[in-house]
Every structure is written in structure tokens, then in C-alpha cells.
Design a protein around this motif. Structure first.
Motif: not given
Length: 148
Positions: A23, A26-27, A61, A77, A79-81
Motif C-alpha cells: 500500500q 502502490t494503490g 481503488d 479496479t 492499481l498505480d505505482d
């Protein structure tokens, strides 16, 4: 002096070994949250006027994409970094013909502008490395403006 250096070395090793939760890396990055409207789009080297006006919403998310008329198009959904260079984002679809499939992309936010480049036109393509959607790349580049 030697003891001080050894103690500092132990401290650095200890810090380097502290696990970082997924988390934290990423998130649901706060800067993405909210509503955005597509102002420009290029798909595989051609202007993609059919995408201009689409709205994307990030809540927690989850993402939702609607046409300019409000018709639901995609949701699921994400998910990012933000620590990747460039920042990466994955959109995993929860319904329709893309259910369970993922668009892999990159993004950048500058003020109220969001740019996303992803492999939506061709899921067999890898994640883009640059903000380009040239001919035969299989990428789409969309510029969004934060909705007020």
C-alpha cells in the motif's frame, strides 16, 4: 570512531531491511481521486475524437469510465505505482467483454491535467514506456482535465 561507524552501518542495514507494504508503494494514489474529463486523445497515431468528452472517475481503488452523455462504458479496479518511472497504472475490468482483463499504462499528473497512455487498443502490447501513441504502437494517449 570505529564503533560509531559500525553502529551507523548497523543502523543503515536495519533501515534498508524494513519491509515496505504494498500500500505504501502502490494503490489508490490521492492525486488521481475524483472526476476527470478527456480533452484530447490519440489512438495508434490517429486523433480519437470519439474519446474526447469521456469522463473517468477514481474513487478509492475503483475506476469508472462514462461517455460524454453519461453512458457507463467501463469499470473495475485500478492499481498505480507512483514510484515507477514513469508512474504506472493498471485498469482491471470488472464487467462486460473485458471482464478480468487489464489495461497496462503509465500516467502523469501536473496540476489539473492527467495524461494516461495505455495498451487499451491492443492488450497484447506491453506497458508503454513513453507518452506516445504513434502508428502501429497499439497505444492510446488521453489527456484529461480535472472536473470542478
Amino acid at each position: 570512531m570505529r564503533r560509531i561507524l559500525m553502529a551507523m552501518g548497523s543502523l543503515f542495514v536495519g533501515v534498508a531491511c524494513v519491509p515496505v507494504s504494498a500500500q505504501q508503494v502502490t494503490g489508490a494514489h490521492d492525486v488521481l481521486q475524483g472526476h476527470w474529463t478527456a480533452t484530447q486523445a490519440v489512438r495508434d497515431g490517429q486523433a480519437a475524437g470519439d474519446v474526447v468528452g469521456h469522463r473517468i472517475t477514481f474513487e478509492g481503488d475503483r475506476f469508472r469510465i462514462e461517455s460524454g452523455e453519461g453512458k457507463p462504458l467501463h469499470e473495475g479496479t485500478f492499481l498505480d505505482d507512483r514510484h515507477a518511472v514513469p508512474s504506472s497504472i493498471d485498469f482491471t475490468h470488472a464487467q462486460g467483454t473485458l471482464k478480468g482483463k487489464t489495461w497496462r499504462g503509465i500516467y502523469a499528473v501536473e496540476g489539473d491535467t492527467l495524461k494516461v497512455c495505455d495498451n487499451a487498443p491492443d492488450l497484447a502490447r506491453p506497458r508503454p514506456a513513453a507518452f506516445e501513441a504513434c502508428t502501429r504502437t497499439g497505444y492510446v494517449l488521453i489527456t484529461f482535465r480535472r472536473a470542478r
